[in-house]
Design a protein around this motif. Structure first.
Motif, short mmCIF file in Angstrom:
data_model
loop_
_atom_site.label_atom_id
_atom_site.label_comp_id
_atom_site.label_asym_id
_atom_site.label_seq_id
_atom_site.Cartn_x
_atom_site.Cartn_y
_atom_site.Cartn_z
N CYS A 244 47.47 52.03 49.32
CA CYS A 244 47.22 52.78 50.55
C CYS A 244 47.88 52.09 51.74
O CYS A 244 48.45 51.00 51.61
CB CYS A 244 45.71 52.90 50.79
SG CYS A 244 44.80 53.61 49.39
N GLU A 245 47.80 52.71 52.91
CA GLU A 245 48.46 52.18 54.09
C GLU A 245 47.90 50.83 54.53
O GLU A 245 48.61 50.00 55.10
CB GLU A 245 48.32 53.17 55.24
CG GLU A 245 49.13 54.44 55.04
CD GLU A 245 48.90 55.45 56.14
OE1 GLU A 245 49.89 56.05 56.60
OE2 GLU A 245 47.73 55.64 56.54
N ALA A 246 46.60 50.60 54.24
CA ALA A 246 45.97 49.37 54.74
C ALA A 246 45.40 48.50 53.62
O ALA A 246 44.58 47.61 53.88
CB ALA A 246 44.85 49.73 55.73
N GLY A 247 45.83 48.72 52.40
CA GLY A 247 45.33 47.90 51.30
C GLY A 247 45.49 48.62 49.97
O GLY A 247 46.02 49.73 49.90
N SER A 248 45.04 47.97 48.91
CA SER A 248 45.11 48.56 47.58
C SER A 248 43.82 48.26 46.82
O SER A 248 43.07 47.36 47.19
CB SER A 248 46.32 48.02 46.80
OG SER A 248 46.16 46.63 46.53
N ALA A 249 43.59 49.03 45.76
CA ALA A 249 42.40 48.82 44.93
C ALA A 249 42.76 49.19 43.50
O ALA A 249 43.45 50.19 43.26
CB ALA A 249 41.23 49.67 45.43
N ARG A 250 42.28 48.39 42.54
CA ARG A 250 42.62 48.61 41.14
C ARG A 250 41.38 48.58 40.28
O ARG A 250 40.47 47.77 40.50
CB ARG A 250 43.61 47.54 40.67
CG ARG A 250 44.15 47.79 39.25
CD ARG A 250 45.28 46.86 38.92
NE ARG A 250 44.85 45.47 38.81
CZ ARG A 250 45.71 44.45 38.65
NH1 ARG A 250 47.01 44.69 38.62
NH2 ARG A 250 45.26 43.22 38.53
N ILE A 251 41.35 49.45 39.29
CA ILE A 251 40.25 49.48 38.32
C ILE A 251 40.82 49.40 36.91
O ILE A 251 42.00 49.68 36.68
CB ILE A 251 39.39 50.76 38.47
CG1 ILE A 251 40.25 52.02 38.24
CG2 ILE A 251 38.71 50.79 39.84
CD1 ILE A 251 39.43 53.31 38.24
N GLY A 252 39.95 49.00 35.96
CA GLY A 252 40.33 49.01 34.54
C GLY A 252 40.95 47.73 34.03
O GLY A 252 41.73 47.76 33.07
N ASP A 253 40.56 46.60 34.62
CA ASP A 253 41.17 45.32 34.20
C ASP A 253 40.47 44.65 33.03
O ASP A 253 40.72 43.47 32.74
CB ASP A 253 41.21 44.35 35.39
CG ASP A 253 42.32 44.69 36.37
OD1 ASP A 253 43.38 45.17 35.91
OD2 ASP A 253 42.14 44.50 37.58
N ASP A 254 39.59 45.36 32.33
CA ASP A 254 38.94 44.83 31.12
C ASP A 254 38.22 43.50 31.38
O ASP A 254 38.30 42.57 30.58
CB ASP A 254 39.95 44.62 29.98
CG ASP A 254 40.69 45.90 29.63
OD1 ASP A 254 40.09 46.97 29.74
OD2 ASP A 254 41.86 45.81 29.25
N ARG A 255 37.54 43.42 32.50
CA ARG A 255 36.87 42.16 32.81
C ARG A 255 35.46 42.14 32.21
O ARG A 255 34.45 42.15 32.91
CB ARG A 255 36.82 41.97 34.33
CG ARG A 255 38.22 41.69 34.90
CD ARG A 255 38.21 41.53 36.40
NE ARG A 255 39.57 41.26 36.88
CZ ARG A 255 39.94 41.34 38.14
NH1 ARG A 255 39.07 41.67 39.06
NH2 ARG A 255 41.17 41.08 38.50
#
Length: 341
Positions: A244-255
């Protein structure tokens, strides 16, 4: 409606049997009263430990069985159109596994048939909308803290593909989940598809174009890319990163649980979608049962099912021709004015 919602389950294969188990042992407020599958022995095996379930080889017979108040369709995609129209004719609410209808023309017929009723009966089984990580990402994007979404980077990997899996199915079966997830997360329609393919993996069956790289454009100016790799060999992985314009977010890293032993460290990788998304399926079916008992229909609509089929069909054309293919949706009926957004 009685104390427990009487459900007919159409299809007793891998997905259908899991839903039968879920309705019987996990979900509250419902019971399986009928099941239909062309393989009568498979149907009997799926309900062997459940009392009072009638078994049929024809979907229509199951819909007409005593006590049926709602329908869960988990049969193969080509059977969905007839089953949905039969359920509509009886006024039965439906939870239909994806694809709602594989072909865009058939999906449009179902959409128009439900629109003529003037009320929703269908919830489509895009279960990622019920996954906690996806719900968290959706809330984050809707909250606006990261600014306007610019790109989604998606990964969809399977251990191996089943017999008969085709190159087109990487898109219209596997990537169909990313199609719906992208529309839902962004609140935008997908307007074009381009498919690129690297050299096929040596682990893929002969002739299968695996992996593939799929690029979508949206009507809001975002880009969505999907790496789909259905014979990766090591696990089932689904990831999504929103930039996004002001940051990023990620899901699904198998933690999951990290185990350190013998000079090394590692974590278990799910081997199956029923494992990775078990909680999402539970929440999806529970939400459907709860809403149905209240006389309501929520969740992904027939419009969402139709849109996914149209985009997937355009994706298959893009795979075949190697060019960018536009997505052309029919006008959205008033019944679905807010559906999917």
């Amino acid at each position: 409606m009685g104390d427990l919602l009487g459900v007919a389950v159409l299809g007793a294969g891998h997905m259908g049997a899991d839903h039968i188990r879920r309705l019987d042992r996990v979900v509250s407020g419902a019971r399986v009263v009928a099941v239909a599958d062309p393989d009568a022995e498979r149907a009997k095996e799926a309900v062997a430990e459940i009392a009072g379930v009638s078994v049929h080889t024809e979907a229509e017979a199951a819909l007409a069985a005593p006590g049926v108040e709602a329908v869960l369709i988990a049969s193969p995609g080509p059977a969905h159109q007839d089953a949905l129209l039969a359920a509509f004719a009886r006024g039965l609410p439906v939870l239909c596994e994806k694809p709602m209808v594989p072909e865009a023309a058939g999906a449009l017929r179902v959409l128009e048939a439900e629109a003529r009723l003037g009320r929703r009966l269908t919830q489509v089984g895009f279960m990622r909308r019920y996954d906690e990580e996806y719900r968290g990402l959706k809330a984050l994007l809707d909250g606006g803290r990261l600014g306007r979404p610019l790109m989604l980077h998606c990964v969809h990997r399977n251990v191996s593909s089943p017999p008969g899996f085709t190159s087109a199915m990487l898109i219209d079966s596997s990537v169909s989940h990313e199609i719906d997830a992208a529309r839902w997360l962004l609140g935008q329609e997908l307007t074009s598809v381009t498919v690129r393919r690297p050299r096929p993996s040596s682990g893929a069956p002969l002739g299968l174009l695996d992996p593939q790289f799929v690029l979508f454009e949206t009507d809001g100016g975002a880009l969505v890319d999907v790496e789909v790799f259905v014979n990766c060999g090591f696990g089932y992985q689904v990831r999504c990163e929103a930039v996004c314009e002001a940051g990023s977010a990620r899901i699904g890293d198998d933690r999951g649980v990290l185990v350190t032993t013998g000079g090394g460290a590692g974590a278990a990788v799910p081997q199956d979608y029923l494992v990775r998304f078990a909680d999402a399926y539970d929440r999806e079916v529970q939400a459907w049962v709860d809403a149905t008992r209240l006389g309501r229909v929520t969740g992904p609509s027939a419009w969402d099912g139709y849109a996914a089929s149209v985009v997937a069909e355009a994706g298959v054309r893009a795979l075949e021709c190697g060019a960018r293919v536009p997505v052309e949706l029919a006008p959205r009926p008033d019944l679905y004015a807010l559906a999917g957004h």
